[in-house]
Design a protein around this motif. Structure first.
Motif, PDB file in Angstrom:
ATOM      1  N   LYS A 195     -15.302  34.226  70.169  1.00 20.23           N
ATOM      2  CA  LYS A 195     -15.874  32.982  70.706  1.00 20.23           C
ATOM      3  C   LYS A 195     -14.932  31.849  70.345  1.00 20.23           C
ATOM      4  CE  LYS A 195     -20.600  34.721  70.371  1.00 20.23           C
ATOM      5  NZ  LYS A 195     -20.204  36.044  69.805  1.00 20.23           N
ATOM      6  N   ILE A 196     -14.357  31.242  71.372  1.00 19.73           N
ATOM      7  CA  ILE A 196     -13.329  30.213  71.215  1.00 19.73           C
ATOM      8  C   ILE A 196     -13.959  28.845  71.402  1.00 19.73           C
ATOM      9  CG2 ILE A 196     -11.152  29.335  72.126  1.00 19.73           C
ATOM     10  CD1 ILE A 196     -10.752  32.226  73.285  1.00 19.73           C
ATOM     11  N   GLY A 223      -8.046  44.276  76.109  1.00 20.12           N
ATOM     12  CA  GLY A 223      -9.072  44.937  76.904  1.00 20.12           C
ATOM     13  C   GLY A 223     -10.447  44.340  76.702  1.00 20.12           C
ATOM     14  N   GLU A 224     -10.518  43.206  75.996  1.00 19.42           N
ATOM     15  CA  GLU A 224     -11.791  42.557  75.691  1.00 19.42           C
ATOM     16  C   GLU A 224     -11.854  41.180  76.343  1.00 19.42           C
ATOM     17  OE1 GLU A 224     -11.711  42.601  71.448  1.00 19.42           O
ATOM     18  OE2 GLU A 224     -12.514  44.631  71.322  1.00 19.42           O
ATOM     19  N   THR A 225     -13.078  40.723  76.598  1.00 20.33           N
ATOM     20  CA  THR A 225     -13.277  39.439  77.262  1.00 20.33           C
ATOM     21  C   THR A 225     -13.716  38.378  76.252  1.00 20.33           C
ATOM     22  OG1 THR A 225     -13.979  40.585  79.272  1.00 20.33           O
ATOM     23  CG2 THR A 225     -14.481  38.230  79.113  1.00 20.33           C
ATOM     24  N   PRO A 226     -12.952  37.316  76.084  1.00 20.67           N
ATOM     25  CA  PRO A 226     -13.337  36.243  75.167  1.00 20.67           C
ATOM     26  C   PRO A 226     -14.318  35.287  75.830  1.00 20.67           C
ATOM     27  CG  PRO A 226     -11.248  35.719  76.166  1.00 20.67           C
ATOM     28  CD  PRO A 226     -11.650  37.062  76.722  1.00 20.67           C
ATOM     29  N   ALA A 291     -13.159  22.276  57.685  1.00 20.15           N
ATOM     30  CA  ALA A 291     -14.178  21.933  56.691  1.00 20.15           C
ATOM     31  C   ALA A 291     -15.386  22.851  56.787  1.00 20.15           C
ATOM     32  CB  ALA A 291     -14.617  20.475  56.869  1.00 20.15           C
ATOM     33  N   ARG A 292     -15.577  23.474  57.937  1.00 15.10           N
ATOM     34  CA  ARG A 292     -16.718  24.359  58.152  1.00 15.10           C
ATOM     35  C   ARG A 292     -16.320  25.841  58.089  1.00 15.10           C
ATOM     36  NH1 ARG A 292     -16.996  19.571  60.559  1.00 15.10           N
ATOM     37  NH2 ARG A 292     -19.011  18.540  60.764  1.00 15.10           N
ATOM     38  N   GLY A 293     -15.099  26.088  57.650  1.00 13.13           N
ATOM     39  CA  GLY A 293     -14.656  27.466  57.523  1.00 13.13           C
ATOM     40  C   GLY A 293     -14.344  28.145  58.825  1.00 13.13           C
ATOM     41  N   VAL A 294     -14.013  27.374  59.866  1.00 17.30           N
ATOM     42  CA  VAL A 294     -13.666  27.943  61.164  1.00 17.30           C
ATOM     43  C   VAL A 294     -12.136  27.991  61.284  1.00 17.30           C
ATOM     44  CG1 VAL A 294     -13.810  27.670  63.670  1.00 17.30           C
ATOM     45  CG2 VAL A 294     -15.763  27.045  62.234  1.00 17.30           C
ATOM     46  N   PRO A 295     -11.543  29.157  61.543  1.00 14.38           N
ATOM     47  CA  PRO A 295     -10.086  29.247  61.730  1.00 14.38           C
ATOM     48  C   PRO A 295      -9.623  28.344  62.871  1.00 14.38           C
ATOM     49  CG  PRO A 295     -11.039  31.429  61.473  1.00 14.38           C
ATOM     50  CD  PRO A 295     -12.193  30.483  61.622  1.00 14.38           C
ATOM     51  N   VAL A 296      -8.412  27.832  62.750  1.00 11.07           N
ATOM     52  CA  VAL A 296      -7.880  26.879  63.732  1.00 11.07           C
ATOM     53  C   VAL A 296      -6.569  27.382  64.311  1.00 11.07           C
ATOM     54  CG1 VAL A 296      -6.944  24.548  64.052  1.00 11.07           C
ATOM     55  CG2 VAL A 296      -8.993  24.895  62.647  1.00 11.07           C
ATOM     56  N   ILE A 297      -6.464  27.265  65.633  1.00 14.14           N
ATOM     57  CA  ILE A 297      -5.205  27.457  66.350  1.00 14.14           C
ATOM     58  C   ILE A 297      -4.894  26.136  67.036  1.00 14.14           C
ATOM     59  CG2 ILE A 297      -4.020  28.686  68.203  1.00 14.14           C
ATOM     60  CD1 ILE A 297      -5.907  31.039  67.739  1.00 14.14           C
ATOM     61  N   ALA A 298      -3.695  25.595  66.809  1.00 13.49           N
ATOM     62  CA  ALA A 298      -3.371  24.279  67.351  1.00 13.49           C
ATOM     63  C   ALA A 298      -1.978  24.282  67.970  1.00 13.49           C
ATOM     64  CB  ALA A 298      -3.444  23.219  66.258  1.00 13.49           C
ATOM     65  N   ALA A 299      -1.779  23.354  68.899  1.00 10.62           N
ATOM     66  CA  ALA A 299      -0.464  23.169  69.492  1.00 10.62           C
ATOM     67  C   ALA A 299       0.513  22.662  68.441  1.00 10.62           C
ATOM     68  CB  ALA A 299      -0.550  22.186  70.659  1.00 10.62           C
ATOM     69  N   ASP A 300       1.744  23.095  68.557  1.00 11.93           N
ATOM     70  CA  ASP A 300       2.778  22.683  67.607  1.00 11.93           C
ATOM     71  C   ASP A 300       3.401  21.370  68.076  1.00 11.93           C
ATOM     72  OD1 ASP A 300       4.555  22.653  65.536  1.00 11.93           O
ATOM     73  OD2 ASP A 300       5.886  24.190  66.366  1.00 11.93           O
ATOM     74  N   ALA A 331      -8.129  37.223  65.729  1.00 10.94           N
ATOM     75  CA  ALA A 331      -9.232  38.180  65.902  1.00 10.94           C
ATOM     76  C   ALA A 331      -9.218  39.254  64.820  1.00 10.94           C
ATOM     77  CB  ALA A 331      -9.150  38.821  67.283  1.00 10.94           C
ATOM     78  N   LYS A 332      -8.102  39.366  64.096  1.00  9.19           N
ATOM     79  CA  LYS A 332      -8.018  40.317  62.986  1.00  9.19           C
ATOM     80  C   LYS A 332      -8.811  39.760  61.800  1.00  9.19           C
ATOM     81  CE  LYS A 332      -3.329  41.708  64.367  1.00  9.19           C
ATOM     82  NZ  LYS A 332      -1.893  41.706  63.960  1.00  9.19           N
ATOM     83  N   PRO A 333      -9.730  40.525  61.227  1.00  6.39           N
ATOM     84  CA  PRO A 333     -10.567  40.024  60.131  1.00  6.39           C
ATOM     85  C   PRO A 333      -9.770  39.460  58.965  1.00  6.39           C
ATOM     86  CG  PRO A 333     -11.417  42.112  60.939  1.00  6.39           C
ATOM     87  CD  PRO A 333     -10.101  41.912  61.613  1.00  6.39           C
ATOM     88  N   GLU A 334      -8.646  40.101  58.618  1.00  8.41           N
ATOM     89  CA  GLU A 334      -7.872  39.625  57.472  1.00  8.41           C
ATOM     90  C   GLU A 334      -7.235  38.264  57.753  1.00  8.41           C
ATOM     91  OE1 GLU A 334      -5.246  42.662  59.706  1.00  8.41           O
ATOM     92  OE2 GLU A 334      -7.365  42.369  59.189  1.00  8.41           O
ATOM     93  N   THR A 335      -6.781  38.057  58.994  1.00  9.63           N
ATOM     94  CA  THR A 335      -6.201  36.760  59.354  1.00  9.63           C
ATOM     95  C   THR A 335      -7.279  35.680  59.381  1.00  9.63           C
ATOM     96  OG1 THR A 335      -4.486  37.809  60.694  1.00  9.63           O
ATOM     97  CG2 THR A 335      -4.919  35.482  61.110  1.00  9.63           C
ATOM     98  N   ALA A 336      -8.422  35.993  59.988  1.00  9.57           N
ATOM     99  CA  ALA A 336      -9.519  35.028  60.056  1.00  9.57           C
ATOM    100  C   ALA A 336      -9.965  34.622  58.655  1.00  9.57           C
ATOM    101  CB  ALA A 336     -10.693  35.614  60.834  1.00  9.57           C
ATOM    102  N   GLN A 337     -10.085  35.591  57.753  1.00  8.04           N
ATOM    103  CA  GLN A 337     -10.529  35.286  56.392  1.00  8.04           C
ATOM    104  C   GLN A 337      -9.521  34.395  55.660  1.00  8.04           C
ATOM    105  OE1 GLN A 337     -10.861  38.621  53.655  1.00  8.04           O
ATOM    106  NE2 GLN A 337     -12.576  37.631  52.614  1.00  8.04           N
ATOM    107  N   LYS A 338      -8.234  34.686  55.835  1.00  6.56           N
ATOM    108  CA  LYS A 338      -7.207  33.864  55.201  1.00  6.56           C
ATOM    109  C   LYS A 338      -7.269  32.425  55.697  1.00  6.56           C
ATOM    110  CE  LYS A 338      -2.203  33.324  54.735  1.00  6.56           C
ATOM    111  NZ  LYS A 338      -0.863  33.855  55.112  1.00  6.56           N
ATOM    112  N   LEU A 339      -7.417  32.249  57.008  1.00  8.29           N
ATOM    113  CA  LEU A 339      -7.475  30.903  57.578  1.00  8.29           C
ATOM    114  C   LEU A 339      -8.745  30.168  57.156  1.00  8.29           C
ATOM    115  CD1 LEU A 339      -6.130  31.543  61.195  1.00  8.29           C
ATOM    116  CD2 LEU A 339      -4.948  30.415  59.307  1.00  8.29           C
ATOM    117  N   GLN A 340      -9.836  30.876  57.001  1.00  2.64           N
ATOM    118  CA  GLN A 340     -11.069  30.254  56.522  1.00  2.64           C
ATOM    119  C   GLN A 340     -10.875  29.683  55.125  1.00  2.64           C
ATOM    120  OE1 GLN A 340     -13.733  33.570  56.875  1.00  2.64           O
ATOM    121  NE2 GLN A 340     -14.402  33.037  58.940  1.00  2.64           N
ATOM    122  N   ILE A 341     -10.233  30.448  54.260  1.00  5.88           N
ATOM    123  CA  ILE A 341     -10.026  30.016  52.871  1.00  5.88           C
ATOM    124  C   ILE A 341      -9.036  28.857  52.800  1.00  5.88           C
ATOM    125  CG2 ILE A 341      -9.126  30.717  50.620  1.00  5.88           C
ATOM    126  CD1 ILE A 341     -10.166  33.561  51.264  1.00  5.88           C
TER     127      ILE A 341
END
Length: 370
Positions: A195-196, A223-226, A291-300, A331-341
């Protein structure tokens, strides 16, 4: 000496409600709420307390009267104390309304019309330039980011020694007691592998047109729909249809404009926040998500890497494949967890109390210059 006599008076000059946008209102209200009884500066606004954002609808002639005559008179009559702080660079002409005996500070949030005119006419661009040219009459300028500071120097030729960087803060609202029935019903429709989240306006510089191709590339790779969940201005029909053509009606949720407490439901529903803008003076959604623990992807681009640093993933805003690759990674759990922290840790550096104290330091310097 009495404690009250030790305190110095500051007059805050926010944008008038009939012109000021929501972000400018939040800036004013957040700084107001960050004040403490023992602060050395007593800050009062020419418009009184911020309260809830007023909805002020005026016809064209009334708006011109307010902008050119009524509000300048209010500012002239109600500016008291040692210093006046104008909260919005688009109102730099109010500097001339401040009594000469007072020190003058103004906040610059961005200089977007110099880079992205959007729907502004040539006349509107000229008026904006004429207005912000008056920034040079301030004793000191508050910039919300180092990037915006460089823009002020490069585009207006103002000495960087007169510009102080004071970043914005972030608040996590308490949504308790707020009716979430309708927003919860919409969010229950959200389905998909990831969910984006997307937040804000649909201006061209926000670069929302990157989503259809990026969503398609993500589906091709996984193969998945976001699902894209939007809060803010509704998507223009052609863009909305392009997204639906890629993901389907069930994978696009548009909440429209939401209140601050309702915004908490939005953040709770998303797996990642995407900020694809070409230009941001600060990029508050980056820190709001972190601040809410949501991973972020942003333009450079622009201020976004400065604000997010190593707590976000970045991509070329002209490359949908790069955004899709970042989505696959988060979408990888380990990446999401790292970004949350790392995101929560990064957000701790941005509080409105720190912003207010930064303004106090600017006030100290401006008053000493007099």
């Amino acid at each position: 000496m009495d404690e009250a006599e030790d305190k110095q008076g500051v007059t805050w000059v926010p944008a008038h409600p009939c012109y000021g946008g929501l972000s400018m209102f939040r800036y004013w209200k957040s700084l107001e709420q960050a004040q403490r009884p023992g602060d050395r500066y007593q800050c009062q606004s020419v418009l009184g307390e911020a309260g809830e954002r007023p909805v002020v609808k005026q016809g064209k002639l009334r708006r011109i009267f307010t902008r050119r005559l009524s509000y300048p008179r209010t500012v002239s009559a109600q500016c008291h104390g040692e210093l006046a702080h104008i909260f919005d660079h688009s109102w730099a002409d109010m500097l001339s309304c401040v009594p000469k005996r007072m020190a003058k500070v103004i906040t610059v949030h961005d200089l977007i019309p110099f880079r992205f005119a959007g729907s502004l006419t040539t006349a509107q661009q000229d008026r904006f330039r004429a207005c912000v040219e008056q920034l040079r009459f301030a004793d000191l300028i508050v910039s919300v980011s180092e990037y915006t500071k460089r823009e002020i120097v490069d585009l207006l030729g103002i000495d960087e020694q007169r510009i102080c960087v004071v970043p914005n803060g972030v608040d996590v609202m308490n949504a308790g007691g707020v009716d979430m029935t309708w927003i919860d019903a919409l969010l229950k429709q959200a389905d998909g592998s990831i969910k984006i989240g997307s937040l804000g306006s649909t201006l061209e510089r926000k670069n929302l047109g990157i989503f259809p191709a990026a969503l398609q590339a993500f589906t091709d790779a996984t193969g998945e729909t976001p699902t894209l969940i939007r809060a803010g201005q509704l998507l223009p029909n052609p863009l909305r249809q392009s997204i639906v053509n890629v993901s389907g009606e069930d994978h696009l949720v548009e909440l429209g404009f939401v209140s601050d407490p309702q915004l908490e439901a939005f953040f709770a529903a998303i797996d990642v926040m995407v900020v694809p803008s070409f230009y941001e003076g600060f990029g508050l959604p980056v820190i709001e998500a972190m601040a809410r623990g949501v991973p972020v992807i942003a333009a450079d681009t622009s201020s976004l890497p400065e604000v997010g640093r190593d707590a976000a993933l970045y991509f070329d805003p002209n490359d949908p494949e790069a955004l899709a690759a970042a989505l696959v990674e988060v979408a990888k759990p380990e990446t999401a967890q790292k970004l949350q922290i790392t995101g929560r840790r990064r957000a701790e550096a941005f509080t409105w109390r720190q912003s207010l104290e930064g303004c106090h330091s600017v006030y100290d310097a401006a008053i000493k210059m007099r």
